[in-house]
Every structure is written in structure tokens, then in C-alpha cells.
Design a protein around this motif. Sequence first.
Motif, short mmCIF file in Angstrom:
data_model
loop_
_atom_site.label_atom_id
_atom_site.label_comp_id
_atom_site.label_asym_id
_atom_site.label_seq_id
_atom_site.Cartn_x
_atom_site.Cartn_y
_atom_site.Cartn_z
N LEU A 1 40.50 55.33 46.92
CA LEU A 1 40.55 56.14 45.46
C LEU A 1 42.09 56.85 45.49
CD1 LEU A 1 37.09 58.32 45.57
CD2 LEU A 1 37.61 56.19 44.46
N SER A 2 42.62 56.77 46.53
CA SER A 2 44.06 57.28 46.31
C SER A 2 44.96 56.31 46.01
CB SER A 2 44.34 57.77 47.64
OG SER A 2 43.64 59.02 48.17
N ARG A 3 44.65 55.10 45.90
CA ARG A 3 45.48 53.79 45.64
C ARG A 3 45.65 53.83 44.07
NH1 ARG A 3 45.72 47.55 46.82
NH2 ARG A 3 45.70 46.70 44.81
N THR A 4 46.77 53.81 43.49
CA THR A 4 46.88 53.61 42.12
C THR A 4 46.07 52.29 41.69
OG1 THR A 4 49.19 54.28 42.12
CG2 THR A 4 48.43 53.17 40.38
N ASN A 5 45.17 52.71 40.61
CA ASN A 5 44.39 51.53 40.01
C ASN A 5 44.44 51.51 38.56
OD1 ASN A 5 42.06 49.75 40.80
ND2 ASN A 5 40.76 51.03 39.47
N SER A 6 45.64 51.29 38.32
CA SER A 6 46.04 50.80 36.71
C SER A 6 46.85 49.64 36.63
CB SER A 6 46.66 51.94 36.22
OG SER A 6 47.79 52.42 36.58
N GLY A 7 46.84 48.83 35.46
CA GLY A 7 47.82 47.95 35.28
C GLY A 7 47.65 46.76 36.03
N ASP A 8 48.61 45.95 36.42
CA ASP A 8 48.55 44.72 37.26
C ASP A 8 47.95 45.00 38.68
OD1 ASP A 8 49.28 43.49 35.09
OD2 ASP A 8 51.51 43.27 35.58
N GLY A 9 48.01 46.31 39.04
CA GLY A 9 47.66 46.67 40.56
C GLY A 9 46.39 47.15 40.57
N ALA A 10 45.48 46.78 39.52
CA ALA A 10 44.39 47.47 39.63
C ALA A 10 43.15 46.85 40.35
CB ALA A 10 43.45 47.73 38.11
N LEU A 11 42.16 47.27 41.18
CA LEU A 11 41.17 46.58 41.68
C LEU A 11 39.97 46.09 41.06
CD1 LEU A 11 41.11 48.74 45.03
CD2 LEU A 11 42.28 46.73 44.74
N ARG A 12 39.44 45.27 41.27
CA ARG A 12 38.05 44.59 40.24
C ARG A 12 37.06 45.61 40.29
NH1 ARG A 12 37.30 39.47 38.12
NH2 ARG A 12 35.45 39.48 36.95
N SER A 13 36.70 46.19 41.62
CA SER A 13 35.45 46.69 41.86
C SER A 13 35.79 47.36 43.44
CB SER A 13 34.15 45.91 41.77
OG SER A 13 33.81 45.08 42.91
N ILE A 14 34.87 48.48 43.61
CA ILE A 14 34.81 49.04 44.91
C ILE A 14 33.18 49.42 45.05
CG2 ILE A 14 35.56 50.97 46.49
CD1 ILE A 14 37.97 51.54 44.56
N GLY A 15 32.62 49.00 46.32
CA GLY A 15 31.44 49.33 46.41
C GLY A 15 31.42 49.83 47.84
N MET A 16 30.17 50.53 48.18
CA MET A 16 29.89 50.90 49.63
C MET A 16 28.56 50.81 49.82
SD MET A 16 30.57 54.76 51.20
CE MET A 16 29.44 55.52 50.46
N ILE A 17 28.16 50.35 51.06
CA ILE A 17 26.88 50.27 51.40
C ILE A 17 26.06 51.49 51.56
CG2 ILE A 17 26.74 49.88 53.95
CD1 ILE A 17 25.04 47.61 53.74
N GLY A 18 25.01 51.92 51.42
CA GLY A 18 24.39 53.11 51.74
C GLY A 18 23.18 53.49 50.82
N SER A 19 22.64 54.71 51.06
CA SER A 19 21.53 55.24 50.29
C SER A 19 22.12 56.13 49.27
CB SER A 19 20.44 55.83 51.35
OG SER A 19 21.09 56.72 51.79
N ASN A 20 21.23 56.40 48.29
CA ASN A 20 21.66 57.54 47.39
C ASN A 20 22.10 58.96 48.11
OD1 ASN A 20 21.29 56.18 44.76
ND2 ASN A 20 19.16 56.44 45.18
N SER A 21 21.35 59.04 49.44
CA SER A 21 21.53 60.80 49.93
C SER A 21 23.03 60.33 50.62
CB SER A 21 20.34 60.88 51.11
OG SER A 21 20.51 59.56 51.96
N LYS A 22 23.28 59.09 51.27
CA LYS A 22 24.66 59.06 51.76
C LYS A 22 25.72 59.18 50.70
CE LYS A 22 27.70 55.62 53.81
NZ LYS A 22 27.80 54.02 54.63
#
Length: 318
Positions: A209-230
Motif C-alpha cells: 500500500l505504501s508503493r506508488t500505484n499510479s501511471g505506468d507503475g501501477a499494480l494490477r491487483s492485490i489480494g490476501m488470503i484470509g477470512s473476513n475477521s482476519k
Amino acid sequence: MSVDEACEAGDHHESWHAALHRLQERGVPHVLASVVGAAGSTPREPGAKLVITPTAVIDTLGGGHFEQQVIEIARRHLAATPVAAGTHLEAFALGGRSGQCCGGFVHVLIEVFAGAESHLTLFGAGHVGQALVELLAPLPWRIDWYDSRAGAFPPRPSHDRYPDRIRPLTLAANAEGVARAVAAIPPNTHVLVMTHDHAQDRDLVAALLSRTNSGDGALRSIGMIGSNSKWASFRSRLAAAGFDGAALARIRCPIGLVSTASKRPREIAISVAAELLADQRPPGGAPAQRGAAPERLRSAFAGAEPTDTAHSRDSARE
């Protein structure tokens, strides 16, 4: 020399077809240039091929300024961000455009291969991570696969190894190691966090989340395994660390295309793989016309004699 440059270089005596296989197996962007038409005096006949990467050239179309022009055209395509796969037809009047004495005319088909169709950075080689890599391994995906534990990656016999585009990598389990791994993620990459350690998951998500995520450097998606409570627990801590709602909305947790009560690693991996694949379709769909324009192909091969006609004339002579 970087790992990618080493992948591009190959062996000095490598043939074009061996290079093509190696580069496609490793998911490295490259171009295949083929002479598809020739008239008059030309350096090579139709069928000659050349493989080009940003740093290497394998085989030859005959050398000289003509070949250098082909290499320059190929590398312009490879310099795009991202590299766009496609087919292009180039015409070379060797006396005019290329300044060569032989003076013939050559048509070259430029086939641009973008390398891997998608890039995944996966943190975690646990049961779900291993099952996910097994599912994605046959697909043209490049996977940078991190884990901080010694011996975490499953041993594989030499006859059943992963393709070279799947790279097991060691994650240094400290702030510097996490920052280095996150900084190395290429643009337009899917990222999944599923390590064995919740504290490590949290450090990785904060770094992402601290990484710049705009323009040509943007990541496609970020996912994390876990439950709603996690995720509720993580969200609270990340918000307290200064991340706003827009930043936190970038994280998908739980991950997977559909909600499932199953906790079997392979079933979770299937759901996650389906979600990744569902995100592969480009916006707007594919264009109606693909490859070299039909009018250019008709023009290039207008003088070619149909095979059946030529065969019947040869038979008549006999």
C-alpha cells in the motif's frame, strides 16, 4: 548481468528455433522476424528467421543495414510499456530504404511476443500457494514466488520441474527484505499475500500500500488470503498506521472468485485461479482486426503464383 539479461542472451551458437523455445518457456518478451517474400537479389531467401530481444540477436537475415533496420523496428516494439503482442509486415527496398547494393525487395513479418501473458508475484509457499502454482504452471504466466522459510518450496524431479518463468525466491523476513521484494514487483502485476505468518502478511500489505500505484507503475491487483475477521483486524491496524479508506479498498480479502465454505487447499486455489483468470480480459474486448492489415498482405503476395497452378504446369512439362 541481470537474470532477465541472462535469459535473453542464450548461447552464442544457438539456433533461432532453440532461442524461440527458450524465450517463450521463460516468458521473456521477444520478436521473431521472418523473410516471407523476396524479389531480385536479396541477402536471404524466404524462410530465413531472426530472433530479437532488447539485448540479444539470434541467427541472421543476411546482415548489413537491412538487418539492422529490422532489429531497430523490433526493439521499438519491445521498448513499449507494456509490450504489445502483434504481427506487422514490413517492406524493404534494399537499394532505397536500406541502401544496399544488391537492390532486391524483401517483405519481413515481425511477430512480437509479449513474453508471459500475465505476471503474478506470490508471497507464500504453503499448501494453497503450492496448489495455485500447480494450477497456473501450464499457462503462459510468469510467477515470482517468495517464501522466507528454508525448504519451503516443494522438491521436484528434473523431469517434472517448473517452467523457467516460475521463479522460487527467498524473502528476507525483515523490513529491508520486504521493501526490496515489493520494490522489485513489475508494473501491471497481480500480487497475492499468503505467507505462514500473519505479522509477515501485515508487513507485506503495508509495503504494497505504501508503493506508488499510479501511471505506468501501477499494480494490477492485490489480494490476501484470509477470512473476513482476519481482514477486519488487519484493516483496523492499517488504518491506525495512517492508511485511508481508498488505500485499504485496494486489498481483496478474502480472495477467490466465489465464496466457498471449503478449506481444502486445492479448492481454495481453484477459486483464486479462477478470479485471476477472470481479470485477464482487456477492457472493450479484442479489436475486430488483428495482425497485419489484409490489404498489406494482398499487396505483398499479389505476384505470388498459386501453388495448384504451378504444380499443374510442372506436371504438363513432364
